[in-house]
Design an enzyme around this catalytic site. Structure first.
Site, mmCIF file in Angstrom:
data_model
loop_
_atom_site.group_PDB
_atom_site.id
_atom_site.type_symbol
_atom_site.label_atom_id
_atom_site.label_comp_id
_atom_site.label_asym_id
_atom_site.label_seq_id
_atom_site.Cartn_x
_atom_site.Cartn_y
_atom_site.Cartn_z
ATOM 1 N NE ARG A 77 -3.909 -1.449 0.122
ATOM 2 C CZ ARG A 77 -4.400 -2.566 -0.550
ATOM 3 N NH1 ARG A 77 -3.511 -2.884 -1.360
ATOM 4 N NH2 ARG A 77 -5.565 -3.340 -0.543
ATOM 5 C CD GLU B 5 -3.603 3.068 -7.309
ATOM 6 O OE1 GLU B 5 -4.454 2.532 -7.539
ATOM 7 O OE2 GLU B 5 -2.666 2.819 -6.692
ATOM 8 C CG HIS C 174 -3.141 -0.994 -7.496
ATOM 9 N ND1 HIS C 174 -3.467 -0.151 -6.722
ATOM 10 C CD2 HIS C 174 -2.878 -2.281 -7.006
ATOM 11 C CE1 HIS C 174 -3.727 -0.678 -5.463
ATOM 12 N NE2 HIS C 174 -3.511 -1.899 -5.656
#
Length: 351
Positions: free
Chosen positions: A262, A291, A310
């Site tokens: 994370r 993001e 991601h």
């Protein structure tokens, strides 16, 4: 036993219901609700809001407050399980979620009620694969070389050209030796790397029982010693921004930092400063503070940083399998009263 399942656009109510019905104890009353989102884009936006701001940032279905009142178990994917929803579950004995991240569940509120909170790492293998892949990509400039060739540039010189070496000659430091961390350690050992690790909840005796040749060390020793540091942490009040200027400053000038966990565990300013000023060899990250990455983000200017959008956990079979994997972990916990997947096990009394 009444089981409330809350599916969504990504993990359907049907999959969640199938998992609930597979739990031991005879036939269960299963009530299915959907945490509704108009599109996957809306789901992603709300999920990111929860990851940044916690389970109160978005609302569960209104019907959930009624149905949870006499439920014994609630199973979900990403629907927020906030303190007020937990308080409404007067008979609640277990909360389960079929994902690794726990930002959508108020673990503290559940712990106050002595309610176990269990999750499953649905994409542990693929995430550990990706972490090792990022190590290769960053240390050997694979992504940068590819990008240059695509642009017609036959690039042979890189920031780390003076100290590039084989990974089998490196020491990797694993920060967070949970399920994914152990898989990364196993794969690095297979490459021939020396593996050290830091995890305040894992003793040397416990890791020795797994058969992994991993040396547990203190956090500062790891950051001073490792050639590659890979992060595998949940975001908690204790871990938020815990990989900061102090620890990055301990790293060798030839060392690399990898993050597939994370973004919140890593201090962005400290990372950017170290990369811009070449205080570390490089970094590779699959998770971000915002993001998608904004077009004007300083990260996009760094020549010693590998970035992926991601993608570490994205494999086609992880989501469909996740509810049944969760049910398996719940069954094991009920049978043994032990589980690495119960995130608050140390702070509750298991009856």
């Amino acid at each position: 036993m009444k089981i409330l399942v809350i599916g969504d656009i990504v993990v359907s109510c049907d999959l969640m219901t199938e998992a609930a019905k597979s739990l031991p104890g005879g036939e269960h009353e299963v009530v299915a609700l959907e945490w509704k989102n108009e599109s996957r884009q809306e789901f992603q936006r709300r999920a990111q809001n929860i990851e940044k701001n916690g389970p109160m940032a978005e609302q569960p279905p209104e019907e959930a407050f009624k149905e949870i009142a006499d439920a014994d178990v609630v199973l979900t994917h990403f629907c927020p399980i906030s303190e007020d929803l937990i308080d409404a579950g007067k008979k609640l004995k277990l909360i389960g979620t079929c994902r690794g991240g726990m930002e959508h569940v108020d673990i503290g509120a559940a712990t106050k009620r002595n309610i176990p909170v269990i999750h499953c790492i649905r994409n542990a293998e693929c995430t550990s694969d990706f972490a090792v892949g990022l190590m290769f990509a960053e240390t050997r400039n694979i992504a940068r070389a590819h990008a240059a060739v695509k642009q017609g540039v036959w690039r042979k010189e890189y920031v780390n050209s003076q100290y590039t070496t084989s990974m089998c000659d490196m020491t990797v430091g694993v920060v967070g030796l949970g399920h994914i961390g152990k898989l990364v350690a196993k794969k690095c050992l297979g490459i021939g790397m020396k593996v050290i690790a830091y995890d305040p909840f894992v003793s040397q005796e416990k890791i020795d029982e797994t058969g992994l040749d991993v040396k547990m060390v203190e956090k500062d020793v790891l950051f001073k010693t490792a050639d590659i540091i890979t992060l595998h942490l949940r975001v908690t009040p204790e871990t938020k921004n815990s990989i900061n200027e102090e620890y990055i400053g301990m790293m060798k000038p030839t060392a690399y930092l990898i993050n597939t966990s994370r973004a919140g565990v890593l201090d962005k300013d400290a990372l950017v400063d170290a990369l811009k000023n070449r205080r570390i060899g490089g970094a590779a990250i699959d998770v971000f503070w915002e993001e998608p990455v904004p077009e004007d983000d300083v990260l996009l200017t760094l020549d010693n940083l590998t970035m992926t959008p991601h993608n570490a956990g994205n494999v086609v079979d992880a989501l469909p399998k996740s509810p049944l994997l969760l049910a398996k972990k719940i069954t094991e916990f009920w049978e043994t009263k032990k589980s690495d997947m119960v995130v608050n096990l140390r702070n509750i009394t298991v009856e």
